[in-house]
Design an enzyme around this catalytic site. Sequence first.
Site, PDB file in Angstrom:
ATOM      1  N   SER A 128      50.476  34.084  30.387  1.00 50.69           N
ATOM      2  CA  SER A 128      50.997  33.436  31.591  1.00 50.69           C
ATOM      3  C   SER A 128      50.753  34.337  32.802  1.00 50.69           C
ATOM      4  CB  SER A 128      52.495  33.172  31.441  1.00 50.69           C
ATOM      5  OG  SER A 128      53.025  32.874  32.719  1.00 50.69           O
TER       6      SER A 128
ATOM      7  N   HIS B 296      47.706  30.221  31.180  1.00 49.79           N
ATOM      8  CA  HIS B 296      48.860  29.383  31.514  1.00 49.79           C
ATOM      9  C   HIS B 296      49.261  29.707  32.952  1.00 49.79           C
ATOM     10  CE1 HIS B 296      52.590  27.168  30.518  1.00 49.79           C
ATOM     11  NE2 HIS B 296      53.261  28.125  31.140  1.00 49.79           N
TER      12      HIS B 296
ATOM     13  N   ASP C 142      51.930  28.968  35.977  1.00 47.69           N
ATOM     14  CA  ASP C 142      53.282  28.460  36.214  1.00 47.69           C
ATOM     15  C   ASP C 142      53.505  28.137  37.676  1.00 47.69           C
ATOM     16  OD1 ASP C 142      54.742  28.595  33.656  1.00 47.69           O
ATOM     17  OD2 ASP C 142      54.201  30.725  33.754  1.00 47.69           O
TER      18      ASP C 142
ATOM     19  N   MET D  88      56.000  26.703  40.514  1.00 50.15           N
ATOM     20  CA  MET D  88      57.433  26.479  40.769  1.00 50.15           C
ATOM     21  C   MET D  88      57.640  26.050  42.212  1.00 50.15           C
ATOM     22  SD  MET D  88      58.928  29.839  38.886  1.00 50.15           S
ATOM     23  CE  MET D  88      58.360  30.296  37.256  1.00 50.15           C
TER      24      MET D  88
ATOM     25  N   HIS E 236      51.378  24.430  34.218  1.00 47.23           N
ATOM     26  CA  HIS E 236      52.772  24.045  33.940  1.00 47.23           C
ATOM     27  C   HIS E 236      53.488  23.792  35.264  1.00 47.23           C
ATOM     28  CE1 HIS E 236      56.869  25.564  32.114  1.00 47.23           C
ATOM     29  NE2 HIS E 236      56.905  24.290  32.455  1.00 47.23           N
TER      30      HIS E 236
ATOM     31  N   MET F 125      56.577  23.138  37.157  1.00 48.58           N
ATOM     32  CA  MET F 125      58.043  23.116  37.207  1.00 48.58           C
ATOM     33  C   MET F 125      58.406  22.569  38.580  1.00 48.58           C
ATOM     34  SD  MET F 125      58.600  26.708  35.276  1.00 48.58           S
ATOM     35  CE  MET F 125      56.873  27.133  35.443  1.00 48.58           C
TER      36      MET F 125
ATOM     37  N   MET G 270      60.493  24.596  26.039  1.00 46.66           N
ATOM     38  CA  MET G 270      60.857  25.828  26.752  1.00 46.66           C
ATOM     39  C   MET G 270      61.820  26.634  25.878  1.00 46.66           C
ATOM     40  SD  MET G 270      59.177  25.883  29.563  1.00 46.66           S
ATOM     41  CE  MET G 270      59.909  27.431  30.120  1.00 46.66           C
TER      42      MET G 270
ATOM     43  N   GLY H 192      61.934  29.365  35.371  1.00 45.84           N
ATOM     44  CA  GLY H 192      62.203  29.906  36.701  1.00 45.84           C
ATOM     45  C   GLY H 192      61.693  31.320  36.886  1.00 45.84           C
TER      46      GLY H 192
ATOM     47  N   GLY I 155      59.813  35.006  34.668  1.00 44.66           N
ATOM     48  CA  GLY I 155      59.342  35.638  33.445  1.00 44.66           C
ATOM     49  C   GLY I 155      60.326  36.706  32.984  1.00 44.66           C
ATOM     50  N   GLY I 156      60.065  37.270  31.811  1.00 45.64           N
ATOM     51  CA  GLY I 156      60.822  38.415  31.327  1.00 45.64           C
ATOM     52  C   GLY I 156      62.211  38.103  30.787  1.00 45.64           C
TER      53      GLY I 156
ATOM     54  N   ASP J 217      57.266  28.463  25.213  1.00 41.92           N
ATOM     55  CA  ASP J 217      57.058  29.215  26.454  1.00 41.92           C
ATOM     56  C   ASP J 217      58.367  29.885  26.860  1.00 41.92           C
ATOM     57  OD1 ASP J 217      56.311  30.103  28.975  1.00 41.92           O
ATOM     58  OD2 ASP J 217      56.151  28.101  29.861  1.00 41.92           O
ATOM     59  N   GLY J 218      58.335  31.219  26.939  1.00 44.28           N
ATOM     60  CA  GLY J 218      59.496  31.971  27.395  1.00 44.28           C
ATOM     61  C   GLY J 218      59.984  32.964  26.353  1.00 44.28           C
ATOM     62  N   GLY J 219      59.907  34.250  26.695  1.00 40.35           N
ATOM     63  CA  GLY J 219      60.408  35.281  25.788  1.00 40.35           C
ATOM     64  C   GLY J 219      59.578  35.433  24.518  1.00 40.35           C
TER      65      GLY J 219
ATOM     66  N   GLY K 179      53.924  35.854  28.791  1.00 40.19           N
ATOM     67  CA  GLY K 179      53.666  36.470  30.093  1.00 40.19           C
ATOM     68  C   GLY K 179      53.816  37.969  30.018  1.00 40.19           C
ATOM     69  N   SER K 180      55.059  38.442  30.135  1.00 34.98           N
ATOM     70  CA  SER K 180      55.321  39.884  30.152  1.00 34.98           C
ATOM     71  C   SER K 180      54.702  40.590  28.947  1.00 34.98           C
ATOM     72  CB  SER K 180      56.823  40.174  30.146  1.00 34.98           C
ATOM     73  OG  SER K 180      57.529  39.125  30.729  1.00 34.98           O
TER      74      SER K 180
HETATM   75  C1  DX5 Z   1      59.107  30.526  32.732  1.00 34.01           C
HETATM   76  C2  DX5 Z   1      57.625  30.229  32.697  1.00 34.01           C
HETATM   77  C3  DX5 Z   1      56.914  31.032  31.672  1.00 34.01           C
HETATM   78  C4  DX5 Z   1      56.945  32.514  31.927  1.00 34.01           C
HETATM   79  C5  DX5 Z   1      56.995  33.208  30.599  1.00 34.01           C
HETATM   80  O1  DX5 Z   1      59.677  29.862  33.792  1.00 34.01           O
HETATM   81  O2  DX5 Z   1      57.395  28.871  32.403  1.00 34.01           O
HETATM   82  O3  DX5 Z   1      55.590  30.592  31.433  1.00 34.01           O
HETATM   83  O4  DX5 Z   1      55.843  33.004  32.642  1.00 34.01           O
HETATM   84  O5  DX5 Z   1      57.160  34.572  30.808  1.00 34.01           O
HETATM   85  P1  DX5 Z   1      57.632  35.537  29.662  1.00 34.01           P
HETATM   86  O6  DX5 Z   1      56.617  35.456  28.563  1.00 34.01           O
HETATM   87  O7  DX5 Z   1      57.665  36.860  30.347  1.00 34.01           O
HETATM   88  O8  DX5 Z   1      58.980  35.077  29.204  1.00 34.01           O
HETATM   89 ZN    ZN Z   2      55.281  28.219  31.757  1.00 33.78          ZN
END
Ligand code: DX5
Ligand code: ZN
Length: 216
Positions: free
Chosen positions: A8, A33, A35, A37, A67, A69, A138, A143, A145-146, A172-174, A194-195
């Site tokens: 991401s 990916h 994101d 927002m 993606h 949002m 999700m 909203g 990352g991390g 997606d997420g964590g 992402g992270s």
């Molecule tokens: C969250 C995003 C994710 C985000 C994931 O709002 O949709 O795609 O970048 O980041 P990590 O992998 O750091 O949780």
């Molecule tokens: Zn995403």
Amino acid sequence: MKTEILPSLLAADFGRLADEILRAESSGAEALHLDVMDAHFVPNLSFGPDVVSLANRVAPNFYRNVHLMMTRPDLYLEAFMKAGAQTIQIHVEADCDIHAQLKRIRSMGMRNALALNPETPVNRLYPYLDEVDEVLVMTVHPGCGGQKFIGDCMPKVAELRRLRPTLDIMVDGGINAETAVIAANAGANQFVAGSYLFKRSDMRSAVDSMRKEVSL
Ligand code: DX5
Ligand code: ZN
């Protein structure tokens, strides 16, 4: 189903965006990916079609999974299509006619996908399961990352896998090497990180080890 790993871009160094896109491409990941927002659907603002277009320019062969949002994704589909989006993911919680927008995304020549927030019950997706190319469960509140992976979302993945044995199911997420395995065991086959991937100096080895873990 194909296993896919998607870095991401939100976790990239924004001062070197083009290099970061190339680094993700050469990691062996299947897709990028992106994101988006809107500061309304989620409190945060990220980026818009120009960054998708940058990815298209610097790495034209690296698949772009976008993606959205956004409360009104319907107003921006055309802009993201023109920028080079190849899959567009909209949220089932968005404020638009979901059936109509899923159809529109396909008619513009892209793959469509429907995303589901952690607090939304999985049955909200049922009316659309015959109209989607992919679903996105999700595993954090969208909203930023991390954040920490929410394991309580796994029964939703398992239920979707039971209902649709061959559907692409993304989480997606964590996501990291450990949580990806939990999601894979529940039935996911596409993993956004992402992270975990961008903060590594050697993204290729992180992608390789994640792929190995989820393929066991
Ligand atoms: C969250 C995003 C994710 C985000 C994931 O709002 O949709 O795609 O970048 O980041 P990590 O992998 O750091 O949780
Ligand atoms: Zn995403």
